[in-house]
Design a protein around this motif. Structure first.
Motif, PDB file in Angstrom:
ATOM      1  N   ASP A 151      69.972 125.817  46.618  1.00 29.29           N
ATOM      2  CA  ASP A 151      69.963 124.356  46.668  1.00 29.29           C
ATOM      3  C   ASP A 151      69.466 123.757  47.981  1.00 29.29           C
ATOM      4  OD1 ASP A 151      70.810 124.202  44.044  1.00 29.29           O
ATOM      5  OD2 ASP A 151      72.922 124.057  44.579  1.00 29.29           O
ATOM      6  N   CYS A 152      68.955 124.556  48.907  1.00 25.04           N
ATOM      7  CA  CYS A 152      68.393 124.009  50.150  1.00 25.04           C
ATOM      8  C   CYS A 152      67.050 123.376  49.827  1.00 25.04           C
ATOM      9  CB  CYS A 152      68.231 125.092  51.207  1.00 25.04           C
ATOM     10  SG  CYS A 152      67.715 124.436  52.821  1.00 25.04           S
ATOM     11  N   GLN A 153      66.814 122.206  50.369  1.00 23.92           N
ATOM     12  CA  GLN A 153      65.577 121.475  50.120  1.00 23.92           C
ATOM     13  C   GLN A 153      64.574 121.623  51.259  1.00 23.92           C
ATOM     14  OE1 GLN A 153      65.229 120.087  47.061  1.00 23.92           O
ATOM     15  NE2 GLN A 153      67.234 121.008  46.754  1.00 23.92           N
ATOM     16  N   CYS A 191      71.761 129.023  56.930  1.00 27.04           N
ATOM     17  CA  CYS A 191      71.285 129.306  55.573  1.00 27.04           C
ATOM     18  C   CYS A 191      71.101 130.803  55.366  1.00 27.04           C
ATOM     19  CB  CYS A 191      69.981 128.568  55.299  1.00 27.04           C
ATOM     20  SG  CYS A 191      70.181 126.803  54.964  1.00 27.04           S
ATOM     21  N   CYS A 246      73.531 122.623  57.130  1.00 27.96           N
ATOM     22  CA  CYS A 246      72.092 122.800  57.271  1.00 27.96           C
ATOM     23  C   CYS A 246      71.653 121.852  58.388  1.00 27.96           C
ATOM     24  CB  CYS A 246      71.418 122.446  55.951  1.00 27.96           C
ATOM     25  SG  CYS A 246      69.659 122.825  55.905  1.00 27.96           S
ATOM     26  N   CYS A 270      69.734 117.348  53.956  1.00 27.92           N
ATOM     27  CA  CYS A 270      70.069 118.476  53.092  1.00 27.92           C
ATOM     28  C   CYS A 270      71.540 118.840  53.285  1.00 27.92           C
ATOM     29  CB  CYS A 270      69.186 119.672  53.437  1.00 27.92           C
ATOM     30  SG  CYS A 270      69.479 121.095  52.357  1.00 27.92           S
ATOM     31  N   CYS A 299      73.003 121.677  51.613  1.00 29.19           N
ATOM     32  CA  CYS A 299      73.080 122.890  50.803  1.00 29.19           C
ATOM     33  C   CYS A 299      74.375 123.666  51.059  1.00 29.19           C
ATOM     34  CB  CYS A 299      71.863 123.776  51.042  1.00 29.19           C
ATOM     35  SG  CYS A 299      71.630 124.289  52.748  1.00 29.19           S
ATOM     36  N   SER A 355      76.771 123.567  48.278  1.00 27.03           N
ATOM     37  CA  SER A 355      76.328 124.116  47.003  1.00 27.03           C
ATOM     38  C   SER A 355      77.410 124.972  46.365  1.00 27.03           C
ATOM     39  CB  SER A 355      75.072 124.959  47.210  1.00 27.03           C
ATOM     40  OG  SER A 355      74.782 125.706  46.055  1.00 27.03           O
TER      41      SER A 355
END
Length: 84
Positions: free
Chosen positions: A12-14, A35, A45, A50, A52, A55
């Motif tokens: 789910d990291c953008q 990450c 992050c 972001c 994530c 998540s």
């Protein structure tokens, strides 16, 4: 995101991975150390947009990296002969 850019391997990291500042772990490229380690203590992050670390996929792991490290330590010295 352009095709020459890598997406971070964190679930789910953008973020895109900066080729000048890439973090590698298990053959995967990540945007930051947090990450790469899958946010073991909820480290955020570095991108303010972001989140994530929140998540659900990160929390679904059955074993933590620390548990893996401990298990690996217990296997050493695997190649040493038994003492007489």
């Amino acid at each position: 995101m352009s095709e020459s850019k890598l997406k971070c391997g964190c679930p789910d990291c953008q973020c895109e991975v900066d080729p000048q500042r890439v973090f590698n772990h298990d053959g995967e490229a990540y945007c930051c150390q947090a990450c790469a380690e899958q946010h073991p203590n909820g480290e955020p992050c570095p991108s303010p947009d972001c989140h994530c670390e929140r998540s659900g996929k990160v929390d679904e792991r059955n074993i933590t990296n620390n548990q893996l490290d401990d298990a690996l330590e217990e296997t050493f010295p695997a190649s040493d002969p038994i003492s007489p």
